[in-house]
Design an enzyme around this catalytic site. Structure first.
Site, PDB file in Angstrom:
ATOM      1  N   SER A 175     -14.582 -30.933  -4.791  1.00 60.25           N
ATOM      2  CA  SER A 175     -14.291 -29.528  -4.501  1.00 60.25           C
ATOM      3  C   SER A 175     -12.786 -29.338  -4.388  1.00 60.25           C
ATOM      4  CB  SER A 175     -14.951 -29.110  -3.180  1.00 60.25           C
ATOM      5  OG  SER A 175     -14.501 -27.827  -2.773  1.00 60.25           O
ATOM      6  N   TYR A 188     -16.764 -30.492   5.879  1.00 60.37           N
ATOM      7  CA  TYR A 188     -17.028 -30.405   4.440  1.00 60.37           C
ATOM      8  C   TYR A 188     -15.761 -30.726   3.650  1.00 60.37           C
ATOM      9  CZ  TYR A 188     -18.268 -28.378  -0.095  1.00 60.37           C
ATOM     10  OH  TYR A 188     -18.499 -28.183  -1.439  1.00 60.37           O
ATOM     11  N   LYS A 192     -14.999 -34.003   1.088  1.00 64.95           N
ATOM     12  CA  LYS A 192     -14.623 -33.888  -0.319  1.00 64.95           C
ATOM     13  C   LYS A 192     -13.294 -34.589  -0.602  1.00 64.95           C
ATOM     14  CE  LYS A 192     -18.228 -31.718  -1.811  1.00 64.95           C
ATOM     15  NZ  LYS A 192     -19.154 -32.351  -2.771  1.00 64.95           N
TER      16      LYS A 192
END
Length: 305
Positions: A175, A188, A192
């Site tokens: 991401s 999160y 990533k």
């Protein structure tokens, strides 16, 4: 060391160039090229959004696609949708965070097609909107277990079968938030960033086996997965004095792109198909000298540390 190669033809006229740009989502490769003919592709989180777009593209290009989802109904729906497009794929239930499901996914590919050439690992947690300083151990475990550890163990499960076939190619789904985090999705974002690091250590480890590994780092793509992120940004806008009722009906996109463009360089919301071509390329022999790279599909998102 480097030389320039002049094309045999003349320069394309601007009208032809414009036509090519406008048709980027349905390239000649997507319309029936057999660039992946006979290849077997194993995929997670591939019944919707980016995963489904990649499954469609690979099947259009001749690959045997083994797709998966945590829900059987999603697997059935994706297979039915692709069948209606005259594409043949197979699939199974797979919660990528479960060891037994990962093994079953790999075994299905072996039983049906006799080997594995490609892996596209896309399963991820939805970003949890929470102040980074208020996150819990459970928040971190959930993100790191699925977004990082499950990806590694799926690579570990598949690479011996690629090695038996003389090599293979792997793309992990990262991401842009792995490069430039937003504090309210801290676990999160960090997970990533760790995926990007995983690419860097896997590439030299797998290179002697003729297995390449790269990452797709999407920006904001128009999928159900992104809806929560859109809403979170609207909350941030509201906190600055712009209430949801003051924003246009499609506030979740128009307000977001304006906000992100000013902060991160975002140009617009992307489409899943705009990721599919890159994944197809990275998996293919056209990318035979590309490994250990994280490639951003982010519409101009400022994505480098």
């Amino acid at each position: 060391m480097f030389s320039l190669i002049k094309s045999k033809g003349t320069l394309w006229p601007s009208t032809l160039t414009s036509l090519c740009c406008s048709s980027r989502r349905s390239s000649r490769a997507a319309e029936g090229s057999a660039m992946h003919a006979g290849k077997v592709a194993v995929m997670t989180a591939s019944t919707k959004g980016i995963g489904l777009a990649v499954a469609r593209r690979l099947a259009q290009q001749g690959a045997h696609v083994v797709l998966s989802s945590r829900e059987q109904e999603n697997v059935n729906a994706a297979i039915k949708q692709l069948a209606a497009e005259n594409l043949t794929v197979t699939g199974t239930v797979c919660d990528a965070g479960k060891k037994e499901d990962r093994k079953s996914l790999v075994q299905l590919a072996l039983d049906k097609y006799g080997g594995i050439d490609y892996l596209f690992s896309s399963a991820s947690m939805e970003p949890l909107s929470k102040d980074i300083l208020a996150t819990t151990e459970e928040d971190w475990d959930a993100n790191l277990n699925l977004n990082l550890k499950a990806m590694f163990f799926l690579v570990q499960e598949t690479f011996p079968h690629m090695q038996k076939r003389g090599g293979g190619s792997i793309v992990l789904n990262s991401s842009v938030l792995g490069f430039a985090g937003i504090t309210n999705v801290g676990p999160y974002s960090v997970s990533k960033t760790a995926v990007n690091g995983l690419i860097k250590v896997l590439a030299p480890a797998l290179d002697p086996m003729n297995i390449r590994v790269n990452a797709l780092a999407p920006g904001l793509i128009r999928t159900a997965f992104s809806t929560k992120g859109l809403e979170d940004v609207a909350v941030m806008l509201k906190s600055t004095g712009q209430s949801k009722s003051d924003l246009p009906e499609n506030w979740h996109e128009e307000a977001l792109t304006g906000y992100l463009k000013s902060i991160f360089g975002f140009s617009r919301v992307g489409e899943p198909e705009e990721c599919a071509g890159l994944v197809s390329f990275l998996l293919s022999s056209d990318a035979s000298y590309i490994t250990g790279e994280i490639i951003v599909v982010g519409g101009g998102y400022k994505s480098r540390i």
